[in-house]
Design an enzyme around this catalytic site. Structure first.
Site, PDB file in Angstrom:
ATOM      1  N   GLY A  15       0.648  -0.898   0.102  1.00 40.10           N
ATOM      2  CA  GLY A  15      -0.008   0.018  -0.216  1.00 40.10           C
ATOM      3  C   GLY A  15       0.827   1.293   0.064  1.00 40.10           C
ATOM      4  O   GLY A  15       1.670   1.225   1.013  1.00 40.10           O
ATOM      5  N   GLY A  17      -0.276   4.454   0.067  1.00 40.12           N
ATOM      6  CA  GLY A  17      -1.472   5.653   0.600  1.00 40.12           C
ATOM      7  C   GLY A  17      -0.041   6.620   2.020  1.00 40.12           C
ATOM      8  O   GLY A  17       0.780   6.430   0.807  1.00 40.12           O
ATOM      9  N   PHE A  18      -1.138   7.026   2.422  1.00 42.50           N
ATOM     10  CA  PHE A  18       0.291   8.030   3.465  1.00 42.50           C
ATOM     11  C   PHE A  18       1.574   7.319   4.527  1.00 42.50           C
ATOM     12  O   PHE A  18       1.805   7.976   4.505  1.00 42.50           O
ATOM     13  CB  PHE A  18      -1.187   9.136   4.047  1.00 42.50           C
ATOM     14  CG  PHE A  18      -1.500  10.204   3.301  1.00 42.50           C
ATOM     15  CD1 PHE A  18      -1.277  11.234   2.973  1.00 42.50           C
ATOM     16  CD2 PHE A  18      -2.794   9.796   3.127  1.00 42.50           C
ATOM     17  CE1 PHE A  18      -1.486  12.619   2.108  1.00 42.50           C
ATOM     18  CE2 PHE A  18      -3.963  11.122   2.790  1.00 42.50           C
ATOM     19  CZ  PHE A  18      -3.540  12.462   2.198  1.00 42.50           C
ATOM     20  N   VAL A  83      -2.282  -7.873  -4.106  1.00 39.05           N
ATOM     21  CA  VAL A  83      -1.681  -8.624  -2.784  1.00 39.05           C
ATOM     22  C   VAL A  83      -3.111  -9.278  -2.926  1.00 39.05           C
ATOM     23  O   VAL A  83      -4.137  -9.227  -2.092  1.00 39.05           O
ATOM     24  CB  VAL A  83      -0.984  -8.130  -2.000  1.00 39.05           C
ATOM     25  CG1 VAL A  83      -0.929  -9.381  -0.627  1.00 39.05           C
ATOM     26  CG2 VAL A  83      -0.449  -7.328  -1.857  1.00 39.05           C
ATOM     27  N   GLU A 174     -17.275  18.838   2.191  1.00 40.85           N
ATOM     28  CA  GLU A 174     -16.721  18.820   1.717  1.00 40.85           C
ATOM     29  C   GLU A 174     -17.298  19.086  -0.279  1.00 40.85           C
ATOM     30  O   GLU A 174     -17.609  20.289  -0.758  1.00 40.85           O
ATOM     31  CB  GLU A 174     -15.174  18.681   1.655  1.00 40.85           C
ATOM     32  CG  GLU A 174     -14.963  19.133   2.664  1.00 40.85           C
ATOM     33  CD  GLU A 174     -13.053  18.633   2.957  1.00 40.85           C
ATOM     34  OE1 GLU A 174     -12.479  18.759   3.490  1.00 40.85           O
ATOM     35  OE2 GLU A 174     -13.052  17.439   2.421  1.00 40.85           O
TER      36      GLU A 174
END
Length: 431
Positions: A15, A17-18, A83, A174
């Site tokens: 992964g 991501g952040f 995966v 948002e």
């Protein structure tokens, strides 16, 4: 996977991501071979996905190639792979392109959309967790405007111009605000044959306030800003079903005919099969980890970010599933991996809450810091600065800043392109 075997311990990160980005950057020039696996070849800045879906930004402004992130580390490799299974006994990861062994495994797979078992919503609603999904939503919104200009059926026209969003967390708020600004600033210029007053934006929330994780003050400010923009808010309301373009709620008198139903009501962990049963908290679908981010029952398997459930006195339900815990855990785990190979004691992770924020629209945002809660134009500028700062890549920051400046000056959204027709091709984005 054609990854060379060298005389360094191998860290496999699943992964980008952040958490994964934070970890891999801190492992540069450290004595590890790093292998990053992700089913896409780019990192996505998810907090700005809603701007892609509402024509504020193009996707290349919030996406960054993974290989560019790794280029400074000559012992780092990327493989685009899905995966499928972890064999913890053999220390092997099985993917759609083959197998790879690991010495240390870090699961940073983040989260996926949670439909809470509602099959009709899962099958018929649209959601927004990836760039392809954001592009699908953008196309759907614009296609509905195009169809509304030519249909002679008043009921169909009403459904085309009705936008219903489930979930009043940061994403829902948002997105609602961005749609309201699209209605106010773009529709009168682009679609002279659509009366903006015919466009309705409904925001549904099951709890008693918008932005439930934030303070009462920020929640009240956000609701006020949304109502000023003309968003219709329905609190203490749950979605029962969405079928035949009708949203039914727990209130029999409240139904919506809409061709755009957006689900942003929750997320759950994106776990991988193969680890011990006790490692996974089934209800949240997140891995139980200790203060060193080690998954229960393992010394060399770690989880960071949304997929990690680290409980404490301050966070009995685990850290919030937002960017900051992932970023901080990634940096901290890099230090602990170095300590492991140097045979030093591990350091426990302590989360520093930097605050929470959400934007509603032009000059409208809310910010919760430890002792300060504020909203309005100043909060909006703080929100912009923070999001620009955490975007990956200098070019992305410049392009995003230019787009925001252009939109602010001209009251415009430049990315109003239907590049992949959603309705015509009946596309469903992958998770």
């Amino acid at each position: 996977m054609n990854v060379p075997i060298i005389d360094l311990p191998r860290v496999v990160i699943i992964g980008c991501g952040f958490g994964g980005v934070s970890l891999v950057r801190k492992l540069e020039k450290k004595p590890f071979q790093v292998v990053m696996l992700d089913k896409r070849n780019y990192h996505t800045f998810q907090p700005l996905l809603y701007q892609v879906s509402t024509s504020g930004l193009e996707p290349d402004s919030i996406a960054y190639p993974i290989r560019k992130i790794l280029k400074r580390n000559r012992d780092a490799y990327f493989r685009m792979a899905d995966v499928q299974h972890i064999d913890d006994k053999r220390q092997v990861i099985k993917t759609n392109i083959g197998e790879i062994t690991y010495d240390y495994l870090v699961i940073a797979t983040g989260s996926k959309t949670n439909f809470f078992g509602n099959k009709s919503v899962e099958e018929n609603a649209i959601w927004m967790k990836t760039v392809p999904q954001a592009l699908n939503l953008r196309s759907l919104i614009l296609e509905n405007f195009e169809e509304a200009t030519i249909t002679e059926d008043p009921e169909r026209r009403k459904a085309l111009l009705n936008f219903v969003i489930a979930g009043a967390g940061p994403t829902g708020v948002e997105l609602s605000g961005a749609l309201a600004e699209l209605r106010r600033n773009v529709i009168p210029k682009d679609y002279q044959d659509i009366d903006p007053e015919d466009i309705h934006i409904h925001l549904i929330e099951g709890l008693e306030k918008v932005l439930p994780p934030m303070s009462d003050k920020s929640s009240a400010n956000a609701q006020k800003y949304l109502e000023e923009l003309g968003v219709e808010i329905h609190l203490n309301t749950f979605v029962d079903s969405y079928e035949d373009q009708v949203v039914k709620t727990n209130n029999e008198d409240l139904t919506f005919h809409t061709e755009t139903f957006i689900w942003s009501a929750g997320v759950t962990g994106a776990a991988i099969e193969g680890l011990k049963n006790e490692a996974l908290m089934e209800k949240a679908n997140r891995y139980n980890v200790n203060t060193f981010n080690q998954i229960d029952g393992y010394d060399n398997v770690f989880a960071i970010g949304d997929i990690a459930l680290m409980t404490s006195e301050d966070y009995p339900k685990g850290h919030p599933m937002v960017a900051q815990p992932a970023i901080q855990q990634g940096k901290h785990l890099a230090k602990n991996l170095v300590r492991i190979i140097n045979k030093k004691d591990l350091l426990p992770f302590e989360y520093f809450d930097k605050g929470t924020m959400a934007t509603v629209g032009r000059n409208k945002a809310v910010v919760d810091l430890d002792k300060f809660k504020f909203g309005g134009a100043f909060a909006w500028f703080v929100w912009m600065f923070v999001h620009l700062w955490f975007l990956v890549g200098f070019r992305n920051r410049i392009v995003t800043f230019f787009n925001w400046t252009y939109s602010y000056i001209n009251y415009d959204r430049a990315a109003r392109l239907i590049v992949r027709p959603f309705k015509a091709n009946k596309l469903k984005s992958p998770d």
